[in-house]
Design an enzyme around this catalytic site. Structure first.
Site, PDB file in Angstrom:
ATOM      1  N   TYR A 144       1.268  -1.090  -0.028  1.00 31.09           N
ATOM      2  CA  TYR A 144       0.344  -0.171   0.185  1.00 31.09           C
ATOM      3  C   TYR A 144       0.783   1.489   0.071  1.00 31.09           C
ATOM      4  CZ  TYR A 144      -3.562   3.133   1.830  1.00 31.09           C
ATOM      5  OH  TYR A 144      -4.673   4.647   1.756  1.00 31.09           O
ATOM      6  N   CYS A 145       0.615   1.859  -1.159  1.00 36.50           N
ATOM      7  CA  CYS A 145       1.174   3.537  -0.441  1.00 36.50           C
ATOM      8  C   CYS A 145       3.165   2.645  -0.899  1.00 36.50           C
ATOM      9  CB  CYS A 145       0.880   4.466   0.318  1.00 36.50           C
ATOM     10  SG  CYS A 145       1.272   6.324   0.355  1.00 36.50           S
ATOM     11  N   LEU A 146       3.598   3.740  -0.125  1.00 38.38           N
ATOM     12  CA  LEU A 146       4.787   3.420  -0.607  1.00 38.38           C
ATOM     13  C   LEU A 146       5.135   2.148  -0.189  1.00 38.38           C
ATOM     14  CD1 LEU A 146       7.009   6.883   1.008  1.00 38.38           C
ATOM     15  CD2 LEU A 146       6.403   6.079  -1.139  1.00 38.38           C
ATOM     16  N   GLY A 180       3.776   0.045  -1.236  1.00 37.56           N
ATOM     17  CA  GLY A 180       3.586  -0.845  -2.218  1.00 37.56           C
ATOM     18  C   GLY A 180       5.066  -0.698  -3.782  1.00 37.56           C
ATOM     19  N   LEU A 188      -1.758  -1.364  -4.203  1.00 39.62           N
ATOM     20  CA  LEU A 188      -2.669   0.082  -3.725  1.00 39.62           C
ATOM     21  C   LEU A 188      -2.492   1.743  -3.844  1.00 39.62           C
ATOM     22  CD1 LEU A 188      -4.512  -2.090  -0.654  1.00 39.62           C
ATOM     23  CD2 LEU A 188      -4.423  -2.540  -3.487  1.00 39.62           C
TER      24      LEU A 188
END
Length: 599
Positions: free
Chosen positions: A327-329, A331, A355
């Site tokens: 998720y985010c960083l 990811g 994500l």
């Protein structure tokens, strides 16, 4: 098994002062200048005044050399003045007089009381002025794109200060409230402001967050910590079904947030939802770094955060491949890990899910306004004092990007109307800010945002360049339409960089609300929706807008769609094995673990 040789998950050796006294380009940081830069950084909330002044100088000098643009702006100013005079005269007699509508995301003037004189004229004057300045700050020949965006953004921030919605006498709702309560709303508003000011000055947290402590009201999915190093704790959640899918799911959240955004409450926990669908779920919980961690870099986060978590799962489930999600960083880091593992022929992933995670930073949205050489050097000087970037400083940058929602709406609601916004689990999590080590944050900004090394094939790990094209496993991508952190069109770009099949999902909502999107229950979003399409390798549309136009919208949450995709890429069910937890004070260390409580 170590992926890149011996683990680097120990404190980097060498003299920290030597490492922090040079910028990555080798320019020495002079101590006397550092003191000045730190003082300026605190005053400007980390925004480089040099970066902003260079942008305005570029714009102003080119405007001086553009007489035609000056004439256009003069004509526009006269035209808008006449339009406003005509509207102001008509509006006193006819409330249906044609007016300029704000942008769809601007909710300041949507209430019916803004259609009454003289407030309607004030609103129209502001919107026309806002429109004129948008024309003035853009389209000046010769101005660099980055400088144009910085100058236009900064000008919008200054204009928003003077919105008639921000003042007692020019906001009809505030004025009426003040008259009907005898000013009680202003007294309450001052009390709210004083409470917030004391919290900021005293390094405190907003009122009400104590009701949402991890392990008491949030992060409640049962589990145990099964692995720990100096950077992460790895949580394995208890199974909720008699049999579980053979392939476990590992979740890598961003390290600029506490992990429990994905295990918020029992009603909106993504981890809990996956467990209920029969998945074995592992969650990485990042340590909140301090000054001693100033020399941890991106390679440390890759090795200690992703690689050692994978190795721990492989020891627990030796024969199983892994469904990896970031998720985010988290990811972004997971994509780097996946590319590196693909290039070394030892890929442990069955699938990869990202994500709201960018890998191509060529168009990173308004966060990119804060990324240039001047700004990064300014942040490096700021971080050199304590060895990290404070989470509240990052929150300030995010608040600037959504100032209408996060700054000025709060001013009106809490300080002028005197109301109190109830604390929620999401707001309490958002206030539970984390820090970023100096070295890692500098490397992340330079290598990814500034130079875009990952997407352009220059990112190196252990001396070897990696390529996203080496990723051949099935990919499930989720972006959110109103994302101000990871714009969806930027997230989409990895579809054309990898070599595997891609399922792309565009969820309604923002960076957090579009992800925390339960399909049912009391906190399910009534307006939830998403678009989804599957693409074979090489068949993804190049233009994200073409993809959007060709993909119909669906109602509901994207969570069940992801579960169906995971199920389709799994290889059957097995009986769950007992969880072997780490011991703490003579007892198994239960979720949410210890790192989540570090402030």
């Amino acid at each position: 098994m170590k992926v890149f040789g011996s683990s680097v998950c120990h404190h980097r050796k060498g003299c920290p002062m030597m490492l922090s006294s040079l910028s990555p380009r080798g320019h020495e940081q002079v101590p006397t200048e550092l003191a000045l830069h730190r003082w300026l950084a605190r005053l400007s909330h980390g925004v480089s005044p040099v970066s902003v002044s260079l942008a305005y100088a570029d714009w102003f000098n080119h405007l001086l050399l553009s007489p035609s643009k000056q004439v256009d702006l003069l004509f526009s100013a006269v035209s808008k003045s006449l339009v406003w005079l005509q509207y102001a005269a008509q509006s006193w007699q006819d409330e249906s007089a044609p007016k300029l509508a704000p942008t769809p995301r601007d909710k300041r003037f949507v209430r019916s009381d803004w259609s009454q004189p003289p407030f309607n004229s004030l609103a129209q004057a502001f919107l026309l002025q806002d429109q004129w300045w948008a024309e003035a700050m853009t389209g000046v020949r010769g101005v660099s794109r980055h400088h144009e965006e910085v100058a236009a953004f900064t000008t919008r921030q200054w204009l928003d200060i003077w919105s008639p919605s921000n003042f007692i006498a020019t906001n009809p709702r505030v004025l009426q409230k003040t008259l009907t309560t005898g000013g009680e709303n202003l007294v309450n508003g001052f009390s709210n402001w004083w409470r917030d000011a004391l919290a900021v000055l005293g390094d405190g947290k907003p009122r009400g967050v104590e009701k949402f402590l991890p392990g008491q009201a949030v992060a409640l999915t049962p589990g145990k910590v099964v692995f720990k190093n100096r950077l992460i704790e790895l949580i394995q959640y208890e199974p909720a079904t008699a049999n579980v899918h053979r392939e476990p799911v590992v979740i890598i959240p961003s390290w600029i947030m506490k992990y429990y955004i994905l295990d918020l409450t029992p009603n909106d926990s993504l981890a809990g939802y996956l467990v209920e669908q029969g998945h074995t779920v592992f969650m990485v919980s990042w340590k909140n770094p301090d000054g001693d961690d100033r020399n941890l870099g991106l390679d440390d986060y890759l090795e200690c955060g992703v690689m050692e978590a994978i190795q721990a799962i492989q020891l627990i489930r030796p024969q199983a491949l892994i469904h990896a999600m970031g998720y985010c960083l988290g990811g972004t880091l997971l994509a780097i890990a996946s590319a590196a593992l693909s290039g070394r022929g030892c890929h442990p992933f069955k699938t990869l899910t990202l994500l709201a995670a960018q890998t191509d930073f060529h168009e990173p949205g308004e966060l990119g306004l804060f990324i240039d050489e001047s700004q990064i050097s300014f942040l490096e000087d700021l971080m050199s004092e304590r060895g990290y970037l404070d989470g509240r400083q990052m929150a300030g940058a995010f608040a600037l990007i959504r100032s209408k929602d996060l700054v000025w709406s709060k001013l009106v609601h809490e300080y002028l109307m005197g109301a109190h916004t109830p604390m929620t689990a999401m707001r309490a999590w958002n206030a539970d800010a984390t820090r970023m080590p100096q070295r890692m944050h500098s490397e992340y900004l330079r290598r990814l945002y500034l130079h875009n090394d990952l997407a352009e094939g220059r990112y190196r790990i252990a001396g070897k360049t990696i390529s996203l094209a080496d990723i051949t496993v099935p990919l499930f991508l989720v972006a959110t339409e109103a994302d101000h952190v990871s714009p969806w069109k930027s997230v989409y770009k990895i579809s054309g960089l990898v070599s595997g099949p891609v399922d792309f999902v565009l969820s309604a909502g923002g960076h957090n609300a579009g992800i925390v999107n339960p399909p049912a229950g009391p906190v399910a979003h009534s307006q939830a929706g998403f678009r989804c399409a599957s693409h074979a390798p090489g068949e993804v549309l190049d233009n994200p807008q073409d993809w959007f136009d060709a993909t119909p919208a669906r109602r509901g949450s994207w969570w069940p769609r992801w579960h169906e995709w995971l199920h389709a890429h799994s290889s059957g069910m097995i009986q769950p094995a007992p969880i072997k937890a780490l011991a703490f004070n003579g007892a198994p260390l239960a979720a949410p673990g210890l790192y989540v409580h570090l402030s």
